[in-house]
Design a protein around this motif. Sequence first.
Motif, PDB file in Angstrom:
ATOM      1  N   ASP A 812      52.390  13.854  65.147  1.00 11.47           N
ATOM      2  CA  ASP A 812      53.793  13.459  64.945  1.00 11.47           C
ATOM      3  C   ASP A 812      54.343  14.016  63.638  1.00 11.47           C
ATOM      4  O   ASP A 812      55.227  13.435  63.033  1.00 11.47           O
ATOM      5  CB  ASP A 812      53.920  11.941  64.952  1.00 11.47           C
ATOM      6  N   GLY A 813      53.820  15.129  63.179  1.00 11.52           N
ATOM      7  CA  GLY A 813      54.250  15.712  61.924  1.00 11.52           C
ATOM      8  C   GLY A 813      55.550  16.489  62.055  1.00 11.52           C
ATOM      9  O   GLY A 813      56.323  16.321  63.003  1.00 11.52           O
ATOM     10  N   LEU A 814      55.757  17.410  61.081  1.00  9.68           N
ATOM     11  CA  LEU A 814      56.990  18.194  61.019  1.00  9.68           C
ATOM     12  C   LEU A 814      56.918  19.479  61.827  1.00  9.68           C
ATOM     13  O   LEU A 814      57.841  20.289  61.774  1.00  9.68           O
ATOM     14  CB  LEU A 814      57.322  18.521  59.552  1.00  9.68           C
ATOM     15  N   ALA A 815      55.835  19.691  62.515  1.00  7.92           N
ATOM     16  CA  ALA A 815      55.688  20.889  63.336  1.00  7.92           C
ATOM     17  C   ALA A 815      55.168  20.472  64.707  1.00  7.92           C
ATOM     18  O   ALA A 815      54.431  19.494  64.836  1.00  7.92           O
ATOM     19  CB  ALA A 815      54.735  21.881  62.686  1.00  7.92           C
ATOM     20  N   PRO A 816      55.553  21.209  65.754  1.00  6.92           N
ATOM     21  CA  PRO A 816      55.086  20.850  67.101  1.00  6.92           C
ATOM     22  C   PRO A 816      53.582  21.031  67.222  1.00  6.92           C
ATOM     23  O   PRO A 816      53.034  22.075  66.885  1.00  6.92           O
ATOM     24  CB  PRO A 816      55.849  21.833  68.001  1.00  6.92           C
ATOM     25  N   TYR A 817      52.928  19.987  67.692  1.00  3.36           N
ATOM     26  CA  TYR A 817      51.469  19.948  67.761  1.00  3.36           C
ATOM     27  C   TYR A 817      51.023  20.117  69.208  1.00  3.36           C
ATOM     28  O   TYR A 817      51.683  19.577  70.115  1.00  3.36           O
ATOM     29  CB  TYR A 817      50.985  18.610  67.210  1.00  3.36           C
ATOM     30  N   PRO A 818      50.002  20.902  69.542  1.00  3.74           N
ATOM     31  CA  PRO A 818      49.117  21.635  68.622  1.00  3.74           C
ATOM     32  C   PRO A 818      49.454  23.112  68.498  1.00  3.74           C
ATOM     33  O   PRO A 818      48.650  23.897  68.052  1.00  3.74           O
ATOM     34  CB  PRO A 818      47.767  21.469  69.293  1.00  3.74           C
ATOM     35  N   SER A 819      50.684  23.518  68.939  1.00  2.24           N
ATOM     36  CA  SER A 819      51.017  24.937  68.882  1.00  2.24           C
ATOM     37  C   SER A 819      51.206  25.434  67.463  1.00  2.24           C
ATOM     38  O   SER A 819      51.335  26.638  67.247  1.00  2.24           O
ATOM     39  CB  SER A 819      52.288  25.200  69.695  1.00  2.24           C
ATOM     40  N   ASN A 820      51.194  24.516  66.465  1.00  2.00           N
ATOM     41  CA  ASN A 820      51.323  24.952  65.078  1.00  2.00           C
ATOM     42  C   ASN A 820      49.982  25.318  64.457  1.00  2.00           C
ATOM     43  O   ASN A 820      49.926  25.699  63.288  1.00  2.00           O
ATOM     44  CB  ASN A 820      51.983  23.851  64.258  1.00  2.00           C
ATOM     45  N   ILE A 821      48.896  25.214  65.211  1.00  2.46           N
ATOM     46  CA  ILE A 821      47.558  25.512  64.693  1.00  2.46           C
ATOM     47  C   ILE A 821      47.185  26.933  65.090  1.00  2.46           C
ATOM     48  O   ILE A 821      47.436  27.369  66.218  1.00  2.46           O
ATOM     49  CB  ILE A 821      46.535  24.511  65.238  1.00  2.46           C
ATOM     50  N   ALA A 822      46.573  27.649  64.151  1.00  6.83           N
ATOM     51  CA  ALA A 822      46.147  29.019  64.422  1.00  6.83           C
ATOM     52  C   ALA A 822      45.105  29.032  65.527  1.00  6.83           C
ATOM     53  O   ALA A 822      44.401  28.048  65.778  1.00  6.83           O
ATOM     54  CB  ALA A 822      45.595  29.661  63.152  1.00  6.83           C
ATOM     55  N   HIS A 823      44.961  30.168  66.196  1.00  8.82           N
ATOM     56  CA  HIS A 823      44.063  30.289  67.340  1.00  8.82           C
ATOM     57  C   HIS A 823      42.606  30.098  66.947  1.00  8.82           C
ATOM     58  O   HIS A 823      41.796  29.654  67.778  1.00  8.82           O
ATOM     59  CB  HIS A 823      44.247  31.653  68.008  1.00  8.82           C
ATOM     60  N   ASP A 824      42.274  30.437  65.691  1.00 12.51           N
ATOM     61  CA  ASP A 824      40.897  30.238  65.247  1.00 12.51           C
ATOM     62  C   ASP A 824      40.748  28.973  64.410  1.00 12.51           C
ATOM     63  O   ASP A 824      39.701  28.736  63.826  1.00 12.51           O
ATOM     64  CB  ASP A 824      40.413  31.448  64.449  1.00 12.51           C
ATOM     65  N   GLY A 825      41.814  28.145  64.315  1.00 16.74           N
ATOM     66  CA  GLY A 825      41.762  26.912  63.568  1.00 16.74           C
ATOM     67  C   GLY A 825      41.709  27.094  62.077  1.00 16.74           C
ATOM     68  O   GLY A 825      41.407  26.143  61.361  1.00 16.74           O
ATOM     69  N   SER A 826      42.027  28.277  61.575  1.00 11.61           N
ATOM     70  CA  SER A 826      41.906  28.536  60.144  1.00 11.61           C
ATOM     71  C   SER A 826      43.049  27.955  59.338  1.00 11.61           C
ATOM     72  O   SER A 826      42.910  27.747  58.130  1.00 11.61           O
ATOM     73  CB  SER A 826      41.816  30.046  59.902  1.00 11.61           C
ATOM     74  N   PHE A 827      44.191  27.690  59.917  1.00 12.38           N
ATOM     75  CA  PHE A 827      45.323  27.120  59.190  1.00 12.38           C
ATOM     76  C   PHE A 827      46.253  26.475  60.195  1.00 12.38           C
ATOM     77  O   PHE A 827      46.083  26.618  61.420  1.00 12.38           O
ATOM     78  CB  PHE A 827      46.052  28.178  58.361  1.00 12.38           C
ATOM     79  N   CYS A 849      47.840  17.878  52.351  1.00 11.97           N
ATOM     80  CA  CYS A 849      49.065  18.499  51.824  1.00 11.97           C
ATOM     81  C   CYS A 849      50.198  17.479  51.869  1.00 11.97           C
ATOM     82  O   CYS A 849      50.398  16.798  52.866  1.00 11.97           O
ATOM     83  CB  CYS A 849      49.413  19.734  52.632  1.00 11.97           C
ATOM     84  N   SER A 850      50.930  17.420  50.778  1.00 14.07           N
ATOM     85  CA  SER A 850      52.071  16.512  50.732  1.00 14.07           C
ATOM     86  C   SER A 850      53.239  17.128  51.487  1.00 14.07           C
ATOM     87  O   SER A 850      53.586  18.284  51.279  1.00 14.07           O
ATOM     88  CB  SER A 850      52.467  16.246  49.281  1.00 14.07           C
ATOM     89  N   THR A 851      53.831  16.343  52.339  1.00 12.44           N
ATOM     90  CA  THR A 851      54.983  16.824  53.123  1.00 12.44           C
ATOM     91  C   THR A 851      56.298  16.356  52.528  1.00 12.44           C
ATOM     92  O   THR A 851      57.340  16.502  53.170  1.00 12.44           O
ATOM     93  CB  THR A 851      54.870  16.307  54.560  1.00 12.44           C
ATOM     94  N   GLU A 852      56.276  15.853  51.339  1.00 10.18           N
ATOM     95  CA  GLU A 852      57.497  15.388  50.699  1.00 10.18           C
ATOM     96  C   GLU A 852      58.411  16.591  50.387  1.00 10.18           C
ATOM     97  O   GLU A 852      57.974  17.585  49.813  1.00 10.18           O
ATOM     98  CB  GLU A 852      57.171  14.631  49.419  1.00 10.18           C
ATOM     99  N   GLY A 853      59.638  16.473  50.738  1.00 11.54           N
ATOM    100  CA  GLY A 853      60.596  17.557  50.504  1.00 11.54           C
ATOM    101  C   GLY A 853      60.590  18.627  51.560  1.00 11.54           C
ATOM    102  O   GLY A 853      61.402  19.551  51.493  1.00 11.54           O
ATOM    103  N   LEU A 854      59.688  18.533  52.511  1.00 13.53           N
ATOM    104  CA  LEU A 854      59.635  19.526  53.577  1.00 13.53           C
ATOM    105  C   LEU A 854      60.502  19.075  54.750  1.00 13.53           C
ATOM    106  O   LEU A 854      60.826  17.895  54.890  1.00 13.53           O
ATOM    107  CB  LEU A 854      58.195  19.749  54.048  1.00 13.53           C
ATOM    108  N   HIS A 855      60.824  20.018  55.576  1.00 16.29           N
ATOM    109  CA  HIS A 855      61.661  19.759  56.734  1.00 16.29           C
ATOM    110  C   HIS A 855      60.918  20.173  57.997  1.00 16.29           C
ATOM    111  O   HIS A 855      59.934  20.907  57.944  1.00 16.29           O
ATOM    112  CB  HIS A 855      62.990  20.520  56.640  1.00 16.29           C
ATOM    113  N   ARG A 856      61.454  19.698  59.093  1.00 17.98           N
ATOM    114  CA  ARG A 856      60.816  20.008  60.366  1.00 17.98           C
ATOM    115  C   ARG A 856      60.967  21.488  60.676  1.00 17.98           C
ATOM    116  O   ARG A 856      62.029  22.085  60.487  1.00 17.98           O
ATOM    117  CB  ARG A 856      61.426  19.174  61.483  1.00 17.98           C
ATOM    118  N   VAL A 857      59.881  22.088  61.163  1.00 24.73           N
ATOM    119  CA  VAL A 857      59.889  23.530  61.429  1.00 24.73           C
ATOM    120  C   VAL A 857      60.705  23.845  62.660  1.00 24.73           C
ATOM    121  O   VAL A 857      61.630  24.655  62.638  1.00 24.73           O
ATOM    122  CB  VAL A 857      58.439  24.048  61.592  1.00 24.73           C
TER     123      VAL A 857
END
Length: 1586
Positions: A812-827, A849-857
């Motif tokens: 439920d973060g600021l990026a759509p999950y799990p398509s925001n994860i790299a294919h090799d899980g590195s980032f 990582c602090s998500t303060e001040g960040l916006h939804r991707v």
Amino acid sequence: MMDKASYAGKSRSVHPCTSSAKLEKTAMAASGCTPLIDSPLSFYDDYRVISGLPVTLLELPGNTTQPVDDTEALSTARDSHADYADDDYEESRGLSMNKVLAWPTENDPAAIMCSAFSSDGTRIVTGFRCGSLCVWDAQLGNLIAAVTDEGHSDSVISCSFMEESNTVVVSIDKSFVCLRWDIENEQAPIKSECVRDHCAAGHIDVEDSYATIVQGGALMGVMWNTHWHYHLISEQKSMSSTKKIQKPVAVKQENLRTAFLDVFTMSGLDEDEDWPEQRVRLTVVWKPGQPSALRGVEFSDSGKGALAGVYGEKRSVPGSMVLWPNWNIPTKSFLLSGSMGSWSPDGALVVTWDPFLQAEKGAPEKYTGRCFVWKVRALEAQTQITQDSQKEDGQRAGHPLVELFPGHPEWSPRYRPSLREGGSYTMVGSADDDKRVLWARFIDASRVAVCSVGVDVEVVIWDVDSAGTPGCTVSLGVRPKMGLSLWGDKVAEGFQGVAMSPNRHWLALYVGTANKGYVVDLAQGLKVVDITLPKDLAEQRFIVFGGRDCRFAMFGTRNKNGLVWNSESLTAALHRQSSMAVFTLPQEVANSQSSKPLKSLQMNKANMMKKGSQSVPQPGGPIIELGFSPDENRLAVIRKHVSAMYVLDFKSGDTICLAETGVPRSQFRLFAFSQDSKRLATVMFDRRVLIWDLFVDVAVPSGIFSRKAELGVLKSASPDPAKGMVFSRDEQGNETVVVCEDNGSLVWLDTQKCLEVARFEMVGPKYCRACMFKPDGSMAAIIPGDKDVVIVIDLIDRSKQSRISSFDCPPDGLAPYPSNIAHDGSFAVVGWDAKSMKPVLQWPEAGKCSTEGLHRVAEHMAISGDNSWMVVDDVPTCFDGDFPQHWQMDNPNLRKTKLVIMRLFGAGERKGLETRAVRCPEKIAISPHGRRVACAGDGTRVVIWTPYARKGCIPEYHSLCCGDFLRREKSIASILRKHGPSVLNVPDANGMSFFMHAIVDKNVEFVRAALDYAEEQHTLVSLTLNPDEVAGIPIRSALEIAFEQHSTEIAKMVIRTMTSRVLSSTAMAKFLHKYLVPLGRAMPSLVVDAITADGMPTAIGVLHVPEDVFQHSSSVVATSNVFSTPVHSLQHLWGHLHKPTELTAGKFEVPTVAKVFPYPDCCQVGMRGLLRPLLVSKTIPDKVFDSKLVHAVVQYKWQTYAHRLFTRELCIYLVYVLLFTIYTILLGHKNREPEGFGDVIGDANGGFQAICVLLCSGLGFTNLFWKVNQIYTLLLDGQRHGFSGLWYWFSSGWNVLDLLSSMVTALVLPAVHFAATYEKLGEGESWLAAITLLVLWCRMLYFAQACRGIGPVVIMIFEVLKDLVIYMGLLAALVFGFATTFFISFRHDVSNEEIWESFGTFSRSLLTTFGMMLGEFNMPIFYETPSYVITLTIFVVYMTTMIIVLLNLLIALMTDTHDRVKGHQEVSSMKARAAVIDGIESSLSSCLGTKAKIECQISRFLHVIEPQEGSIELENKHTHWSGRIAELEQRFKRALDEKCGDMAATMKEIKNDIGGVDDMVRRQLAEAVTVLQERIEQRDVERNLK
């Protein structure tokens, strides 16, 4: 309404489920998806969109190019990507930029002097001023190879790839050192100085010498200019009278200049021989007071012919061209006009021009605008004639060729053709034009494109076969003060500001001083792209074409960036490809047994209602899976709750439906493509894993691909049994499918054995948050549901590779999950930084990582296979960025989906994508190499982009037509402003341009705006579907489509603008001839609008003619096979067409306007022409006969041949009638009936009767022959054009009466006359002769209606008779009624003799009643009867009715008819004369050759000249009263004009009064302010004093 798919040809048939009642707005190709452009260009490449096209920048590396300093994560991602990357694909991305290129520092390496494409267009070589050479990837812009120190030491002046190779480069520099360089060979380039060695020292001016390598590198021409003026020594052989050869004597030829042209062959390389090999040296000689230097050589396509230009010293001195039809034969050469030239494709023609010569010495900026097209074969034939003539008589006077240097056949040029002959050349352009011809090239064997500069830059396409007729003109639209003269000077000196593609289909032009240019489709003569470069790239650039299509590059001397234009979107229609596709998923296939064949599988009806409506809900859920195959040519789509999935094939354009056979069928959940893209593995709802073969050689009978095999069954029991799957291989290379179950366990399934071969059980949690696979199937990254770890599994050896700490990436973060994860899980992408405008990434080692001040991707996103790029569909609105959020729009119809492709690491340009076809995105996918991006949404819609559909590129109609976007004025204006010529003239895969799609959709707003834009910008428009005539697509016109769509408004707009120069002259002529009359039968107003339009006729120039030409008519007409001609040829053309227009001494001349009607064959005979189709049509109104076109056609036909034939036919008919009249008079004087045949001809009366009867019979047979010939001609026309002409002939009373009367006089009367030996037969002869005589004399009116004086009277008579039909019926009814009344009233008084004679019988009562109406009655019989009161009353009522009421009614009717006919007298007279002319034409005999003779006299186009307004006062010889109604209309119009004038004057006075009052008020206010200020100042002064 017609479905748009029906315009796509046989392969685009309509699906049975699709209703044809509603137009499919967002439909693609009916057999599936549209094939997409297949190009190496990807979204990952650095390119810019300029003027709607992707442009790759060729960026030169510096002296020391350093590697890019990326982060460690980027290196890791790239290293991991390198493990599975395709070697060939990486190799195509170009030379590693880590290579150090040592550029010379004393010269500017950015000064590109020359360039050339390889034959396949994939590579381009550039030569620099410093002597360096670079080879680039022309598709991606990458530097492939470069040579600097080992290359040239001087400026490179010409370079090329060797023939069909794209690895071998040949070049030559300013010091004439040649270089041969194989970029795949590690050895140093081969240098050769043999070219320089061929010039003799001491007389060659090296600085003024030039060299050119032809495209393909087969030949090279070196032009050596010398210092010689009179040192040319030659040996002249003399002969004595005894014909013995004397000793050669050396003769010095003074006052001559000399230059040499050396021809070298570049192919072949032998160490024992010199390279390049000199084949021939051609000596060019001229006088020193004439041109100064030999520059520019042009070889023919075959390589045999050569053209060399000799430039003039001054602009007042004309240059010359030397032509060698075969440079291997130096003794056959010709001196041609001009200083530049080029060859036709077949080498049969050459065009020459002089860009330096002034037209007038006193006007330094006035140049000639003419070119000469020379016939090479004719020149060679004249050479033989000249040589034969010299052998016979030794005289050269009067010969077509003049030998310039007798006795020196080896000197060139040897012959000069005579311009007075005109048999060997055709002049195009005009010597009187204030234009400067800069460039000319042949498009094909008969058309030549000429670029000239004057007040504007124009490209005119001329038709050489039609005596140099100008076709279409494409203007740049610049002001004269925008540096055109400077640009023209550079082009004249050899700067390639204009270029043509190798296939001669495309032309590009760019004026750097104005920063404007365009690309022209030469096949259609249409502008397709307007070029305007960004400010950082704008400079004077030269253009180079290459490859098989429209690929070209632009290079400048200041800017370090070369521009390669990827113009595949312009040529996509030729390959049935598109830059993007919009696909609608079909409805679920109910049963495989009832399905249609695969090739006819269609999309369902679009989910769009009328504009402004929402999507219609359909069975099924959202699209849950979307992905590309490894080769990027296929896209698979899975929709929730649907038991079928679809695979779109972008290469073949097919749609593959995958579904199980039998019922029930399971739904699809996941899929994965094999590495070869030929198979597909799927996970079904019931946990089975199936594999499908997508590559089959034969069509599937059922239309649906059944499963190939079942690989296994998963153990999961959840509705979503798997988290992911991929094709992989084991250590032995066997193919497997790896599936991650919902609990994180991995299952390996063997595709050959169809069984489970291994399993990796996840220990601990019972569910898995996410599972990512590397695209090559080598690695998997699993994120368990309850642990912050990432488990990396090696899929090859099936072992755990690592267990790393997971990053904080909640679902439920600021990026759509799990398509925001790299294919090799590195980032993972965890948010968006509004300040840096970049995504925020988190690595497992970095901790939380602090998500303060960040916006939804974004709402949805996809990461590329190499983990370097991402695609998002939404960007936050809390920053002022390039891609604002689109979900905040209040109106859902204005929503559009925006995608952004951006780098995850390092710097890179963002690329935007837009569409209105999808309003609510559900899934995003990007292909492995970035050549495709797909977005699925709305449950059924899928949009696929290529790099050629990026934001700013030429738009696709289907992506914008949703809602009312294309019906809003601002939207339309924006599209036309950015992509005007492209949306008008660039067709898509279905052969339809953006503009044609709007016509199919009945988008009146867009069509009107587009046509107005074309008219304002003087841009020609393509009004044809499939203009390139691609196989499989029908050729249709815009007018035809508008008619089929029942859009009268669009059809009228097309007709109106068609004659306002939005169509080329040739296109308009073809358009009118093919479609006007046939469509006019269904929409009559179209014909009237077209024929009476302003461009009918079209003015083509001004000429002077003698004034007496217009003594008898206000215009002169003639026909010619030339549509239009250059201005300088108008006088010659009309002197040839119409002898009285020739200028002669002693006659007063008047200026006239020459015009032409753009309707070919309008004067032809019968249905091939214009008159008969107009006459036989029952729907086309008579108003067309009042048009200038019909007037001119009738005038031409009447003056040319109809008047002569009419006079002949009239004379024959008069003799015929007079003989028959004499016969009837003699017949009336016969006193007694003959008793035998001897009595018939026994006396003088009988003899004369027999002679007259026989003569009348012969003339009747002649007339009958004409009538039968008319019927036969109409029958022949009916087989080709329909039998409407035959029906028109029989519906004419004149033809029927003439046919019957001819049969009577030719057959019946002679037989009756000679057989009339008893009384009854004699009476029959009398009656037959009387009726026939009446018919014959009445038919004289038929001839009278063609005469201008008496014709209107005849027409008036027939119109009055037509209008009196009802009146005569009413009169007959009244007469019959009153006759019956009188007959009954007098039945008791029949004993009275007078009453008996008048009303004794009913027939007598009828005759008496009719006579009473005319005043013939006996009054006493009405009051002498006993019941006289009744009879008198009836008499009074009858006479009142007849005399007062009906007589006045008759007068009123005739007056009204007279006024109406007078008001349309010209129309009626013209139609009557046209009918007479048509009758004459139809009676022409094909057997006797009269018809063919007349047809040979008639040419294709009708020309007319009219006096200029005010140049001559023409007497109106045919003044007549126009009728009461017309007079009243004219009076009303005059009164209205007077009132409007008075109102305008009154308004002007009121405005002036208001202005005066305003000035007065202003003055008073100013005075008041001044007084107030004075008082204030005075008060202040008084206060100060106090």
